[in-house]
Every structure is written in structure tokens, then in C-alpha cells.
Design a protein around this motif. Sequence first.
Motif, PDB file in Angstrom:
ATOM      1  N   ASP A   4       5.435 -17.116   2.318  1.00  0.00           N
ATOM      2  CA  ASP A   4       4.824 -16.187   1.359  1.00  0.00           C
ATOM      3  C   ASP A   4       4.309 -14.972   2.114  1.00  0.00           C
ATOM      4  OD1 ASP A   4       3.448 -14.849  -0.631  1.00  0.00           O
ATOM      5  OD2 ASP A   4       1.985 -16.444  -0.973  1.00  0.00           O
ATOM      6  N   ARG A   5       5.001 -13.831   1.986  1.00  0.00           N
ATOM      7  CA  ARG A   5       4.595 -12.613   2.693  1.00  0.00           C
ATOM      8  C   ARG A   5       3.519 -11.838   1.950  1.00  0.00           C
ATOM      9  NH1 ARG A   5       9.289  -9.004   3.927  1.00  0.00           N
ATOM     10  NH2 ARG A   5      10.134  -9.790   1.984  1.00  0.00           N
ATOM     11  N   GLN A   6       3.121 -12.299   0.778  1.00  0.00           N
ATOM     12  CA  GLN A   6       2.045 -11.635   0.054  1.00  0.00           C
ATOM     13  C   GLN A   6       1.007 -12.639  -0.436  1.00  0.00           C
ATOM     14  OE1 GLN A   6       3.888  -8.815  -2.807  1.00  0.00           O
ATOM     15  NE2 GLN A   6       2.843  -7.343  -1.509  1.00  0.00           N
ATOM     16  N   PRO A   7       0.366 -13.307   0.504  1.00  0.00           N
ATOM     17  CA  PRO A   7      -0.675 -14.265   0.113  1.00  0.00           C
ATOM     18  C   PRO A   7      -1.963 -13.527  -0.265  1.00  0.00           C
ATOM     19  CG  PRO A   7      -0.645 -14.051   2.476  1.00  0.00           C
ATOM     20  CD  PRO A   7       0.512 -13.223   1.956  1.00  0.00           C
ATOM     21  N   HIS A   8      -2.874 -14.258  -0.837  1.00  0.00           N
ATOM     22  CA  HIS A   8      -4.221 -13.756  -1.111  1.00  0.00           C
ATOM     23  C   HIS A   8      -5.129 -14.505  -0.145  1.00  0.00           C
ATOM     24  CE1 HIS A   8      -7.092 -12.241  -4.459  1.00  0.00           C
ATOM     25  NE2 HIS A   8      -7.662 -12.144  -3.271  1.00  0.00           N
ATOM     26  N   LEU A   9      -5.646 -13.795   0.861  1.00  0.00           N
ATOM     27  CA  LEU A   9      -6.423 -14.419   1.931  1.00  0.00           C
ATOM     28  C   LEU A   9      -7.861 -13.900   1.873  1.00  0.00           C
ATOM     29  CD1 LEU A   9      -3.762 -13.832   4.731  1.00  0.00           C
ATOM     30  CD2 LEU A   9      -4.068 -15.884   3.325  1.00  0.00           C
ATOM     31  N   ILE A  10      -8.816 -14.796   2.024  1.00  0.00           N
ATOM     32  CA  ILE A  10     -10.223 -14.415   1.873  1.00  0.00           C
ATOM     33  C   ILE A  10     -11.070 -15.061   2.964  1.00  0.00           C
ATOM     34  CG2 ILE A  10     -12.249 -14.491   0.365  1.00  0.00           C
ATOM     35  CD1 ILE A  10     -10.334 -14.681  -2.021  1.00  0.00           C
ATOM     36  N   SER A  11     -11.960 -14.247   3.538  1.00  0.00           N
ATOM     37  CA  SER A  11     -13.003 -14.754   4.437  1.00  0.00           C
ATOM     38  C   SER A  11     -14.323 -14.177   3.944  1.00  0.00           C
ATOM     39  CB  SER A  11     -12.733 -14.316   5.879  1.00  0.00           C
ATOM     40  OG  SER A  11     -12.979 -12.927   6.033  1.00  0.00           O
ATOM     41  N   ASP A  12     -15.399 -14.480   4.625  1.00  0.00           N
ATOM     42  CA  ASP A  12     -16.686 -13.901   4.238  1.00  0.00           C
ATOM     43  C   ASP A  12     -16.690 -12.383   4.380  1.00  0.00           C
ATOM     44  OD1 ASP A  12     -17.708 -16.403   3.710  1.00  0.00           O
ATOM     45  OD2 ASP A  12     -18.695 -16.605   5.660  1.00  0.00           O
ATOM     46  N   LEU A  13     -15.922 -11.864   5.323  1.00  0.00           N
ATOM     47  CA  LEU A  13     -15.936 -10.446   5.675  1.00  0.00           C
ATOM     48  C   LEU A  13     -14.908  -9.610   4.933  1.00  0.00           C
ATOM     49  CD1 LEU A  13     -17.438  -8.635   7.747  1.00  0.00           C
ATOM     50  CD2 LEU A  13     -15.570  -9.119   9.333  1.00  0.00           C
ATOM     51  N   VAL A  14     -13.707 -10.135   4.788  1.00  0.00           N
ATOM     52  CA  VAL A  14     -12.599  -9.326   4.276  1.00  0.00           C
ATOM     53  C   VAL A  14     -11.717 -10.143   3.335  1.00  0.00           C
ATOM     54  CG1 VAL A  14     -11.032  -9.824   6.202  1.00  0.00           C
ATOM     55  CG2 VAL A  14     -10.830  -7.658   5.017  1.00  0.00           C
ATOM     56  N   GLU A  15     -11.094  -9.424   2.413  1.00  0.00           N
ATOM     57  CA  GLU A  15     -10.112 -10.011   1.503  1.00  0.00           C
ATOM     58  C   GLU A  15      -8.805  -9.254   1.690  1.00  0.00           C
ATOM     59  OE1 GLU A  15      -9.359 -10.404  -3.339  1.00  0.00           O
ATOM     60  OE2 GLU A  15     -11.336  -9.818  -2.581  1.00  0.00           O
ATOM     61  N   LEU A  16      -7.713  -9.988   1.794  1.00  0.00           N
ATOM     62  CA  LEU A  16      -6.381  -9.404   1.855  1.00  0.00           C
ATOM     63  C   LEU A  16      -5.631  -9.879   0.624  1.00  0.00           C
ATOM     64  CD1 LEU A  16      -5.588 -10.118   5.609  1.00  0.00           C
ATOM     65  CD2 LEU A  16      -6.205  -7.911   4.604  1.00  0.00           C
ATOM     66  N   ARG A  17      -5.087  -8.927  -0.143  1.00  0.00           N
ATOM     67  CA  ARG A  17      -4.354  -9.286  -1.347  1.00  0.00           C
ATOM     68  C   ARG A  17      -3.070  -8.470  -1.426  1.00  0.00           C
ATOM     69  NH1 ARG A  17      -4.407  -5.030  -4.400  1.00  0.00           N
ATOM     70  NH2 ARG A  17      -6.249  -3.772  -4.741  1.00  0.00           N
ATOM     71  N   PRO A  18      -2.086  -8.942  -2.201  1.00  0.00           N
ATOM     72  CA  PRO A  18      -0.841  -8.198  -2.319  1.00  0.00           C
ATOM     73  C   PRO A  18      -1.074  -6.773  -2.825  1.00  0.00           C
ATOM     74  CG  PRO A  18      -0.577 -10.401  -3.217  1.00  0.00           C
ATOM     75  CD  PRO A  18      -2.051 -10.211  -2.929  1.00  0.00           C
ATOM     76  N   ALA A  19      -0.371  -5.829  -2.223  1.00  0.00           N
ATOM     77  CA  ALA A  19      -0.456  -4.432  -2.639  1.00  0.00           C
ATOM     78  C   ALA A  19       0.348  -4.217  -3.912  1.00  0.00           C
ATOM     79  CB  ALA A  19       0.082  -3.528  -1.535  1.00  0.00           C
ATOM     80  N   THR A  20      -0.122  -3.285  -4.737  1.00  0.00           N
ATOM     81  CA  THR A  20       0.599  -2.873  -5.944  1.00  0.00           C
ATOM     82  C   THR A  20       0.678  -1.351  -5.955  1.00  0.00           C
ATOM     83  OG1 THR A  20      -1.354  -2.617  -7.342  1.00  0.00           O
ATOM     84  CG2 THR A  20      -0.374  -4.838  -7.224  1.00  0.00           C
ATOM     85  N   ALA A  21       1.502  -0.805  -6.813  1.00  0.00           N
ATOM     86  CA  ALA A  21       1.638   0.651  -6.921  1.00  0.00           C
ATOM     87  C   ALA A  21       0.303   1.311  -7.253  1.00  0.00           C
ATOM     88  CB  ALA A  21       2.685   0.991  -7.985  1.00  0.00           C
ATOM     89  N   GLU A  22      -0.570   0.599  -7.946  1.00  0.00           N
ATOM     90  CA  GLU A  22      -1.876   1.155  -8.332  1.00  0.00           C
ATOM     91  C   GLU A  22      -2.824   1.331  -7.144  1.00  0.00           C
ATOM     92  OE1 GLU A  22      -0.394  -1.471 -10.094  1.00  0.00           O
ATOM     93  OE2 GLU A  22       0.395   0.012 -11.510  1.00  0.00           O
ATOM     94  N   ASP A  23      -2.464   0.802  -5.977  1.00  0.00           N
ATOM     95  CA  ASP A  23      -3.321   0.906  -4.792  1.00  0.00           C
ATOM     96  C   ASP A  23      -3.139   2.217  -4.030  1.00  0.00           C
ATOM     97  OD1 ASP A  23      -4.644  -1.644  -4.931  1.00  0.00           O
ATOM     98  OD2 ASP A  23      -2.733  -2.555  -4.337  1.00  0.00           O
ATOM     99  N   PHE A  24      -2.179   3.053  -4.431  1.00  0.00           N
ATOM    100  CA  PHE A  24      -1.897   4.255  -3.651  1.00  0.00           C
ATOM    101  C   PHE A  24      -3.136   5.117  -3.441  1.00  0.00           C
ATOM    102  CE2 PHE A  24      -0.984   8.698  -3.043  1.00  0.00           C
ATOM    103  CZ  PHE A  24      -0.141   8.650  -1.946  1.00  0.00           C
ATOM    104  N   ASP A  25      -3.838   5.493  -4.501  1.00  0.00           N
ATOM    105  CA  ASP A  25      -4.970   6.411  -4.364  1.00  0.00           C
ATOM    106  C   ASP A  25      -6.046   5.868  -3.436  1.00  0.00           C
ATOM    107  OD1 ASP A  25      -3.800   8.333  -6.009  1.00  0.00           O
ATOM    108  OD2 ASP A  25      -4.815   7.600  -7.819  1.00  0.00           O
TER     109      ASP A  25
END
Length: 176
Positions: A4-25
Amino acid sequence: MAFDRQPHLISDLVELRPATAEDFDALFAVAGDPLIWEVHPAHDRWQESVFRRFFADGLASGGMLVAIDRESGAVIGSSRYDFGRAEPDEVEIGWTFLARSHWGGRYNGEMKRLMLDHAFTGVSRVMFMIGETNIRSRRAIEKVGGKLTDRRHHAEMAGQPVVHVIYTIDRSGSAG
């Protein structure tokens, strides 16, 4: 099981989530800082037209993640998984950028830790391709355990030859 190259990963400090077109700005608001790119081979990525191509390529890759500061909820950068230059049983983590407000602390290391932990559920080695003269990124990868290999990647950026060095981290923690 496919990686899975687009997991949703979370720690106390940071969250990594799949990018979408709405994230550009939100991502361009971070990437529009020229100082982020000053030692990067693509030093013009702060320009909107250049970043727009980078962003579109990231979405098309199927592996782009958005980094969010858990405390503030602010978008602080992105990173990506990719198999294009990776060897068998290996994935590349790269195309990472981070807001300067989050440099020098724990954020980059935490992003990489989350991504490495996830990567090692599917592959035995992670590679990082870094511009040979990008000392800032090379030191950051060394801080998270990256070992310089003898592998090199030669490319051209803006009509100029660019050499990238390859760092690796194995699941076992040893040099690749």
C-alpha cells in the motif's frame, strides 16, 4: 499482498495521509518558500508552474502522502513511495519536503520512521535518492540510519547534469 503506497500513518507528532488534488493549495503554501529548495537539484520548485508539475507527478505516482502537524493541524509538507528506480524487494522513499518551521526538530525523523515501519511490512530495503550536493538532505537521511551505497543515478535537470547518491536502510537496520 500488494504494498500500500498510500497508507494513513499516525504518530503523536505527525500524520501522513494520501494526497488528493484538493491538497495543492496547502502544499504550495509550504513549497512556495524558495529557501526549502535552495540546495535541492530542482531549486526552482518554489515556482508555482514548476511545483504544479511536481504535484501532478506525485498524484500520478500513486504514492504521494501529505504530512500534517498533529498539534496544529497544519499541512507541513509531503513525501512519496515509489518503485520506479527501486531494485527487487525495495521501495524508494523520496520527494520529501518540509516547512522550514519544522526543520531541525523531530518532524522529518518521525515522518521517515512512520514510512520506514510501513515499508518494512512489504519490502526488505528502502532506498533514498538524494542530489549529490544536497548536504542538508544527506545529513537528514544519515540521522535516521541511511547508509551511503556505491549506487549512483545520473539525470538531467533544467539542462544540467545532476548526480544523485543512493542511501539505503534494510529491515534489519544494516547497510544495503
